[in-house]
Design a protein around this motif. Sequence first.
Motif, PDB file in Angstrom:
ATOM      1  N   LEU A 140      11.245  12.835  65.681  1.00 40.58           N
ATOM      2  CA  LEU A 140      10.494  13.456  66.005  1.00 40.58           C
ATOM      3  C   LEU A 140      11.403  14.213  67.443  1.00 40.58           C
ATOM      4  N   PHE A 141      11.897  13.003  67.205  1.00 37.31           N
ATOM      5  CA  PHE A 141      12.927  13.067  68.990  1.00 37.31           C
ATOM      6  C   PHE A 141      13.595  15.168  69.021  1.00 37.31           C
ATOM      7  N   ALA A 142      14.295  15.139  67.714  1.00 35.31           N
ATOM      8  CA  ALA A 142      14.763  16.104  67.590  1.00 35.31           C
ATOM      9  C   ALA A 142      14.191  17.214  67.281  1.00 35.31           C
ATOM     10  N   LYS A 143      12.989  17.494  66.855  1.00 36.06           N
ATOM     11  CA  LYS A 143      11.246  17.984  67.150  1.00 36.06           C
ATOM     12  C   LYS A 143      11.255  18.942  68.952  1.00 36.06           C
ATOM     13  N   GLY A 144      11.270  17.610  69.549  1.00 35.99           N
ATOM     14  CA  GLY A 144      10.896  18.124  71.083  1.00 35.99           C
ATOM     15  C   GLY A 144      12.300  18.407  71.543  1.00 35.99           C
ATOM     16  N   THR A 145      13.390  18.276  70.956  1.00 38.95           N
ATOM     17  CA  THR A 145      14.700  18.429  72.139  1.00 38.95           C
ATOM     18  C   THR A 145      15.782  19.370  71.670  1.00 38.95           C
ATOM     19  N   GLU A 146      16.569  19.940  71.502  1.00 35.01           N
ATOM     20  CA  GLU A 146      17.923  20.531  71.510  1.00 35.01           C
ATOM     21  C   GLU A 146      18.596  20.141  69.852  1.00 35.01           C
ATOM     22  N   ASN A 147      18.519  20.265  69.094  1.00 34.85           N
ATOM     23  CA  ASN A 147      19.335  19.473  68.864  1.00 34.85           C
ATOM     24  C   ASN A 147      20.603  20.354  68.374  1.00 34.85           C
ATOM     25  N   SER A 148      21.706  19.141  68.590  1.00 37.88           N
ATOM     26  CA  SER A 148      23.019  19.828  68.507  1.00 37.88           C
ATOM     27  C   SER A 148      23.880  18.355  67.937  1.00 37.88           C
ATOM     28  N   LEU A 149      23.753  18.877  66.412  1.00 39.53           N
ATOM     29  CA  LEU A 149      24.928  18.125  65.760  1.00 39.53           C
ATOM     30  C   LEU A 149      25.960  18.155  65.116  1.00 39.53           C
ATOM     31  N   PRO A 150      26.473  18.208  65.462  1.00 33.96           N
ATOM     32  CA  PRO A 150      28.468  17.955  64.893  1.00 33.96           C
ATOM     33  C   PRO A 150      28.198  18.018  63.050  1.00 33.96           C
ATOM     34  N   ARG A 151      29.384  19.748  62.492  1.00 32.60           N
ATOM     35  CA  ARG A 151      29.409  20.553  61.569  1.00 32.60           C
ATOM     36  C   ARG A 151      29.461  18.510  60.686  1.00 32.60           C
ATOM     37  N   ARG A 152      29.941  18.087  60.827  1.00 32.27           N
ATOM     38  CA  ARG A 152      30.285  16.403  59.775  1.00 32.27           C
ATOM     39  C   ARG A 152      29.758  15.382  59.658  1.00 32.27           C
ATOM     40  N   ALA A 153      28.565  15.933  61.100  1.00 27.58           N
ATOM     41  CA  ALA A 153      27.766  14.693  61.121  1.00 27.58           C
ATOM     42  C   ALA A 153      27.368  13.584  60.092  1.00 27.58           C
ATOM     43  N   TRP A 154      27.121  14.214  59.010  1.00 26.19           N
ATOM     44  CA  TRP A 154      26.045  13.796  57.247  1.00 26.19           C
ATOM     45  C   TRP A 154      27.217  12.815  56.758  1.00 26.19           C
ATOM     46  N   LEU A 155      28.598  13.086  56.987  1.00 31.47           N
ATOM     47  CA  LEU A 155      29.943  12.914  57.325  1.00 31.47           C
ATOM     48  C   LEU A 155      29.024  11.154  57.251  1.00 31.47           C
ATOM     49  N   GLY A 156      28.337  10.798  58.527  1.00 28.94           N
ATOM     50  CA  GLY A 156      28.098   9.264  58.675  1.00 28.94           C
ATOM     51  C   GLY A 156      27.017   8.784  57.620  1.00 28.94           C
ATOM     52  N   LEU A 157      26.568   9.269  57.029  1.00 27.77           N
ATOM     53  CA  LEU A 157      25.912   9.251  55.741  1.00 27.77           C
ATOM     54  C   LEU A 157      26.601   8.111  55.208  1.00 27.77           C
ATOM     55  N   LEU A 158      28.213   8.689  54.809  1.00 18.67           N
ATOM     56  CA  LEU A 158      28.648   7.793  53.447  1.00 18.67           C
ATOM     57  C   LEU A 158      29.135   6.408  54.986  1.00 18.67           C
ATOM     58  N   LEU A 159      29.540   6.936  55.926  1.00 19.98           N
ATOM     59  CA  LEU A 159      30.638   5.588  56.624  1.00 19.98           C
ATOM     60  C   LEU A 159      30.093   4.887  57.215  1.00 19.98           C
ATOM     61  N   ILE A 160      28.535   5.103  57.518  1.00 27.74           N
ATOM     62  CA  ILE A 160      27.267   3.918  57.858  1.00 27.74           C
ATOM     63  C   ILE A 160      27.424   2.690  57.018  1.00 27.74           C
ATOM     64  N   PRO A 161      26.952   3.134  55.666  1.00 32.26           N
ATOM     65  CA  PRO A 161      27.488   1.349  54.902  1.00 32.26           C
ATOM     66  C   PRO A 161      28.843   0.680  54.602  1.00 32.26           C
ATOM     67  N   ALA A 162      28.975   1.782  54.514  1.00 30.39           N
ATOM     68  CA  ALA A 162      30.938   1.601  54.274  1.00 30.39           C
ATOM     69  C   ALA A 162      31.387   1.039  55.328  1.00 30.39           C
ATOM     70  N   LEU A 163      30.747   0.850  56.602  1.00 31.77           N
ATOM     71  CA  LEU A 163      31.417   0.190  57.833  1.00 31.77           C
ATOM     72  C   LEU A 163      30.507  -1.206  58.095  1.00 31.77           C
ATOM     73  N   THR A 164      29.428  -0.836  57.273  1.00 37.15           N
ATOM     74  CA  THR A 164      28.575  -2.412  57.544  1.00 37.15           C
ATOM     75  C   THR A 164      28.860  -3.385  56.866  1.00 37.15           C
ATOM     76  N   TYR A 165      29.436  -2.321  55.042  1.00 32.63           N
ATOM     77  CA  TYR A 165      29.960  -3.465  54.120  1.00 32.63           C
ATOM     78  C   TYR A 165      31.047  -4.158  54.569  1.00 32.63           C
ATOM     79  N   LEU A 166      32.153  -3.272  55.292  1.00 33.02           N
ATOM     80  CA  LEU A 166      32.837  -4.435  55.839  1.00 33.02           C
ATOM     81  C   LEU A 166      33.423  -5.346  57.742  1.00 33.02           C
ATOM     82  N   LEU A 167      31.838  -4.573  57.680  1.00 33.37           N
ATOM     83  CA  LEU A 167      31.554  -5.931  59.128  1.00 33.37           C
ATOM     84  C   LEU A 167      31.144  -7.409  58.501  1.00 33.37           C
ATOM     85  N   THR A 168      30.317  -6.700  57.451  1.00 33.12           N
ATOM     86  CA  THR A 168      29.685  -7.977  56.457  1.00 33.12           C
ATOM     87  C   THR A 168      30.347  -8.955  56.089  1.00 33.12           C
TER      88      THR A 168
END
Length: 317
Positions: A140-168
């Motif tokens: 909803l936020f992106a629909k109401g504002t200009e969406n300017s994500l980096p091209r490699r933002a999708w890598l966060g989908l892999l990076l977030i679980p990895a960081l979560t596991y390491l911090l756990t």
Amino acid sequence: LRGMRVATEKNSQGRASLWTITLLFFGAFFAGGLSETAGALHISMLGLALVATFLWNKGQTRRAAPALITSALAGALVAMFAMFITPANAIRLSGTDTPTLMVVILRALAFAVQFLAGAARLLRIPSTFAFGSGALLAYLFAKGTENSLPRRAWLGLLLIPALTYLLTVATFAPSAYGQSYPLERVRFPAHVLLAISLLLEGGLLGLLAARWPLPRWATALAVLALTIAALYPLWMTRNNLALVPAYQTRAAQWDARDARIRELAAAGEKNIVIWQLPGIAQVKDLDTRPSHWVNFCAAIYYDVASISAPQGQIPSP
């Protein structure tokens, strides 16, 4: 971040002041001494922040950031070392073999897998709520504002679980050193990490989904789903309120026992025998053995020689 900006604004070379570095060191030291679990997590996050600064920080704070993060990291490390050498830690670990570093690492890795697998099995509704809320809010936020994500933002989908596991893993490392799976109270920071990661994962997916050509009714459906999700905490509140009477009873029993111990100590009794209360959320109560570390610390607190708590009938408060 504020310290970095101040250092950049007040110093033409963008260096951190000695006062700021000292304040961060002692702040991290005192914060780290509150809990070895939080201290391990603090150290890991600061270490990752330091690595990320060297790799990716190309802005005006690139000179101040390493000094500020290093000072906080040093304070957290000193706090962890102080907790490691404290006499209370030696008392708690008395009678157990000291594990090697490799054993601690492997055990922490296994504990993290066990925790995440259990959360996926037992916390499906809360996990879905956190993930879905993050996705809906970001969409909803992106629909109401200009969406300017980096091209490699999708890598966060892999990076977030990895960081979560390491911090756990880092959070569970002190328990792995103590040779036991983390208790519920120790797992609390891991639950916070899991909730944050699910929110971020869902949020990133929501931002990416805002780019897709979806029908107009998708936004209305997202608003409806978010409204329904907002009612979920009310159900959890209802479940927690049901626990209040039992907790009130235990609090009264604890107060009565505390008053009795103080009464016996004031009368000159040095080896106190008192009743044992049932544990709540796997929090250890007084043990039958006076030599147990909980009893030992309680004896110091009440200024007596020893305290033992055999199981038996609990007097009415």
